[in-house]
Design a protein around this motif. Structure first.
Motif, PDB file in Angstrom:
ATOM      1  N   GLU A 249      -3.544   7.671 -10.033  1.00  0.00           N
ATOM      2  CA  GLU A 249      -4.147   7.186  -8.788  1.00  0.00           C
ATOM      3  C   GLU A 249      -5.190   6.123  -9.082  1.00  0.00           C
ATOM      4  O   GLU A 249      -5.980   6.241 -10.015  1.00  0.00           O
ATOM      5  N   GLY A 250      -5.155   5.057  -8.293  1.00  0.00           N
ATOM      6  CA  GLY A 250      -6.100   3.963  -8.446  1.00  0.00           C
ATOM      7  C   GLY A 250      -5.613   2.855  -9.359  1.00  0.00           C
ATOM      8  O   GLY A 250      -6.236   1.817  -9.446  1.00  0.00           O
ATOM      9  N   SER A 251      -4.491   3.078 -10.051  1.00  0.00           N
ATOM     10  CA  SER A 251      -3.974   2.018 -10.922  1.00  0.00           C
ATOM     11  C   SER A 251      -2.784   1.352 -10.246  1.00  0.00           C
ATOM     12  O   SER A 251      -2.095   1.954  -9.433  1.00  0.00           O
TER      13      SER A 251
ATOM     14  N   TRP B  14       3.054   5.927  -2.861  1.00  0.00           N
ATOM     15  CA  TRP B  14       4.231   6.653  -3.344  1.00  0.00           C
ATOM     16  C   TRP B  14       4.176   6.812  -4.860  1.00  0.00           C
ATOM     17  O   TRP B  14       4.426   7.892  -5.380  1.00  0.00           O
ATOM     18  N   LEU B  15       3.828   5.739  -5.577  1.00  0.00           N
ATOM     19  CA  LEU B  15       3.723   5.820  -7.033  1.00  0.00           C
ATOM     20  C   LEU B  15       2.689   6.859  -7.450  1.00  0.00           C
ATOM     21  O   LEU B  15       2.904   7.621  -8.391  1.00  0.00           O
TER      22      LEU B  15
ATOM     23  N   ALA C  19       0.837  -1.205   0.000  1.00  0.00           N
ATOM     24  CA  ALA C  19       0.000   0.000   0.000  1.00  0.00           C
ATOM     25  C   ALA C  19       0.871   1.255   0.000  1.00  0.00           C
ATOM     26  O   ALA C  19       0.571   2.224  -0.709  1.00  0.00           O
ATOM     27  N   HIS C  20       1.940   1.228   0.783  1.00  0.00           N
ATOM     28  CA  HIS C  20       2.852   2.375   0.805  1.00  0.00           C
ATOM     29  C   HIS C  20       3.462   2.590  -0.592  1.00  0.00           C
ATOM     30  O   HIS C  20       3.559   3.718  -1.061  1.00  0.00           O
ATOM     31  N   GLY C  21       3.845   1.500  -1.247  1.00  0.00           N
ATOM     32  CA  GLY C  21       4.392   1.600  -2.597  1.00  0.00           C
ATOM     33  C   GLY C  21       3.400   2.224  -3.568  1.00  0.00           C
ATOM     34  O   GLY C  21       3.755   3.094  -4.364  1.00  0.00           O
TER      35      GLY C  21
END
Length: 157
Positions: A131-133, A122-123, A117-119
């Protein structure tokens, strides 16, 4: 020196404490752990104190019985909702691999979910992915082991 912490250092408290426990179990000092994961040594000491407190035996009291567990919930449900998951063969093998390190399965799952989730966050925050992908794959950087690994057999034929 390689870093274990994610790029912006925002591990959840539970994930950070799991990592602190793993490194402390490798006889690393609070200072070395702090440098490795990118937090202060005081944070590491507080985490270690909290972990010791959590591991201390709890005295029996006349407290009322604990409430029954909540029914399973959907991922992303608010509050302390529970998640139930059937273990397929691959997940069972993966958890068994992690268990070989001494990390209990619930802690391993929490750490893995927090890490991924952190990765994603960050992406998304850096604009590398919308966002969301989710990226088709992710990689992690493995730090060098604290001491050299010695082979017990000669690898040459």
């Amino acid at each position: 020196m390689s870093q274990t912490a994610p790029p912006n250092g925002e591990l959840s408290r539970d994930a950070r404490r799991t990592l602190v426990r793993q490194l402390a179990d490798q006889d690393m000092s609070a200072r070395a752990i702090a440098l490795k994961i990118g937090v202060s040594k005081d944070t590491v000491r507080r985490d270690l104190d909290a972990l010791r407190q959590d591991a201390a035996p709890v005295a029996q009291t006349d407290a009322p019985p604990a409430p029954a567990p909540a029914p399973p919930a959907q991922v992303g449900a608010p509050g302390g909702a529970r998640l139930e998951l059937d273990l397929d063969d691959q997940l069972r093998r993966d958890l068994a691999t992690i268990a070989r390190t001494g990390v209990p399965a619930p802690d391993a799952i929490r750490f893995a979910v927090a890490f991924v989730a952190h990765g994603y966050r960050w992406l998304w925050s850096t604009g590398r992915y919308p966002e969301g992908s989710a990226p088709p794959r992710m990689a992690i950087r493995i730090p060098d082991p604290p001491t050299p690994i010695r082979r017990t057999e000669d690898p040459t034929p």
